[in-house]
Scaffold this active site. Structure first.
Site, PDB file in Angstrom:
ATOM      1  N   ARG A 145       0.847  -1.192   0.000  1.00  0.00           N
ATOM      2  CA  ARG A 145       0.000   0.000   0.000  1.00  0.00           C
ATOM      3  C   ARG A 145       0.883   1.244   0.000  1.00  0.00           C
ATOM      4  NH1 ARG A 145      -1.809  -3.725   3.724  1.00  0.00           N
ATOM      5  NH2 ARG A 145      -3.910  -4.587   3.357  1.00  0.00           N
ATOM      6  N   LYS A 170      -2.338  -1.948  11.200  1.00  0.00           N
ATOM      7  CA  LYS A 170      -2.508  -2.667  12.467  1.00  0.00           C
ATOM      8  C   LYS A 170      -1.157  -3.108  13.038  1.00  0.00           C
ATOM      9  CE  LYS A 170      -7.083  -4.416  11.150  1.00  0.00           C
ATOM     10  NZ  LYS A 170      -7.889  -5.621  10.835  1.00  0.00           N
ATOM     11  N   HIS A 240      -2.621   3.337  -5.968  1.00  0.00           N
ATOM     12  CA  HIS A 240      -3.206   2.034  -5.646  1.00  0.00           C
ATOM     13  C   HIS A 240      -3.375   1.163  -6.884  1.00  0.00           C
ATOM     14  CE1 HIS A 240      -4.699  -0.114  -2.171  1.00  0.00           C
ATOM     15  NE2 HIS A 240      -5.719  -0.560  -2.852  1.00  0.00           N
ATOM     16  N   ARG A 243      -0.814  -1.459  -7.119  1.00  0.00           N
ATOM     17  CA  ARG A 243      -1.064  -2.607  -6.226  1.00  0.00           C
ATOM     18  C   ARG A 243      -2.006  -3.602  -6.908  1.00  0.00           C
ATOM     19  NH1 ARG A 243      -1.300  -4.321  -0.744  1.00  0.00           N
ATOM     20  NH2 ARG A 243      -3.359  -4.915   0.042  1.00  0.00           N
ATOM     21  N   HIS A 266      -3.651  -9.345   2.929  1.00  0.00           N
ATOM     22  CA  HIS A 266      -5.094  -9.507   3.122  1.00  0.00           C
ATOM     23  C   HIS A 266      -5.352 -10.507   4.244  1.00  0.00           C
ATOM     24  CE1 HIS A 266      -6.133  -8.237  -1.281  1.00  0.00           C
ATOM     25  NE2 HIS A 266      -5.960  -7.206  -0.483  1.00  0.00           N
ATOM     26  N   TYR A 275      -8.898 -10.883  -7.872  1.00  0.00           N
ATOM     27  CA  TYR A 275      -7.864 -10.878  -8.909  1.00  0.00           C
ATOM     28  C   TYR A 275      -7.949 -12.135  -9.769  1.00  0.00           C
ATOM     29  CZ  TYR A 275      -6.235  -7.033  -6.070  1.00  0.00           C
ATOM     30  OH  TYR A 275      -6.183  -5.851  -5.378  1.00  0.00           O
TER      31      TYR A 275
END
Length: 294
Positions: A145, A170, A240, A243, A266, A275
């Site tokens: 990201r 996180k 993005h 990505r 993810h 994808y």
């Protein structure tokens, strides 16, 4: 019935801590529902699940998008649950409401040819171009990201092992391999540009602005946009998109979804499966154009 709405909105604000946007959406949805209910001569205590389903059908006939109808369902769940818990109604008529299935929109991606053109735009004869080349190459090589890219520290790069370490919002850490092209771009940046660009010798962020400080999201977005314009790529380009392109191209070339999931960070593989859908759509397009009996 109208007097319950203001109390419901106060509950959202004071007890649930909902955002102003959420409160505004729920207010609009509930008021529209009450208008419909009153036009059908109903009262709050007489509303049934059938009435609410009729309202959803009405919204559909009005041409409302599935996402809008889904949000209305969420608003009704919250509103009637509040009424039920506060003994204003004897049962919750929204308990069995089901939101419409929303088809996830496939993200925009660049073709491999467009990526090559975009990444060839920086002029690596000066410090800015060398830095820009390294940032774009790392972003496409790893699929991280933008927030993770600009927060990379110098010590997060292991050129010898061919990995970078990054942390999501996180603080969960993952290691991602980088290829030879991005390694070469990083080596050139670290040897030829970074020390010249930094203002503080103790700066630990990997990528810095032309003023020698940590790169900002907005600053990098402008960099990507300028090179896309220079390359003549007129898709809606954002950082993005690299990505998405990284993940799509990996899957198209045979990478398994679990590995792609791990590299993207993810938590749920269902997020990564989009994808695979994109790859299948691409194969179908190729088949349709190439097969004589397609």
């Amino acid at each position: 019935m109208r007097n319950t709405v203001s109390k419901f909105l106060d509950y959202l604000k004071t007890e649930k801590g909902s955002s102003p946007n959420t409160i505004a959406s729920y207010k609009r949805d509930v008021n529209n529902l009450i208008n419909y209910i009153e036009s059908n001569s109903l009262t709050v205590g007489k509303i049934t699940n059938t009435n609410l389903n009729s309202y959803l059908i009405y919204l559909e006939k009005m041409g409302k998008a599935p996402s809008t109808i889904s949000r209305n369902v969420a608003s009704m769940h919250c509103y009637f649950r509040y009424l039920y818990k506060n003994n204003i109604i004897e049962q919750d008529p929204s308990s069995n409401l089901i939101s419409p299935k929303i088809e996830k929109k496939l993200p925009e991606v660049l073709t491999m040819e467009e990526v090559d053109i975009l990444l060839s735009q920086p002029n690596d004869d000066d410090c800015k171009g060398i830095r820009d080349k390294a940032m774009l190459e790392v972003l496409y090589a790893t699929g991280i990201r933008v927030s993770e890219l600009i927060n990379l520290k110098k010590d997060d790069v292991s050129i010898n092992l061919g990995y970078i370490k990054c942390r999501d919002n996180k603080k969960k850490e993952r290691a991602i391999p980088i290829g030879q092209v991005s390694k070469d771009a990083l080596v050139k940046y670290l040897k030829s540009a970074r020390d010249i660009m930094i203002e503080d010798p103790n700066e630990d962020f990997l990528f810095v602005s032309c003023l020698g400080h940590k790169m900002s999201r907005q600053g990098f977005w402008k960099i990507v946009k300028s090179y896309a314009n220079k390359a003549g790529i007129y898709k809606k380009i954002t950082p993005h998109i690299l990505r998405h392109s990284f993940a799509t191209h990996l899957v198209e070339n045979g990478a398994d979804l679990r590995s792609v999931q791990e590299m993207l960070g993810h938590s749920d593989i269902s997020t990564t499966q989009i994808y695979a859908r994109m790859s299948n759509n691409r194969l179908k397009e190729v088949y349709t154009k190439a097969h004589p009996r397609a």
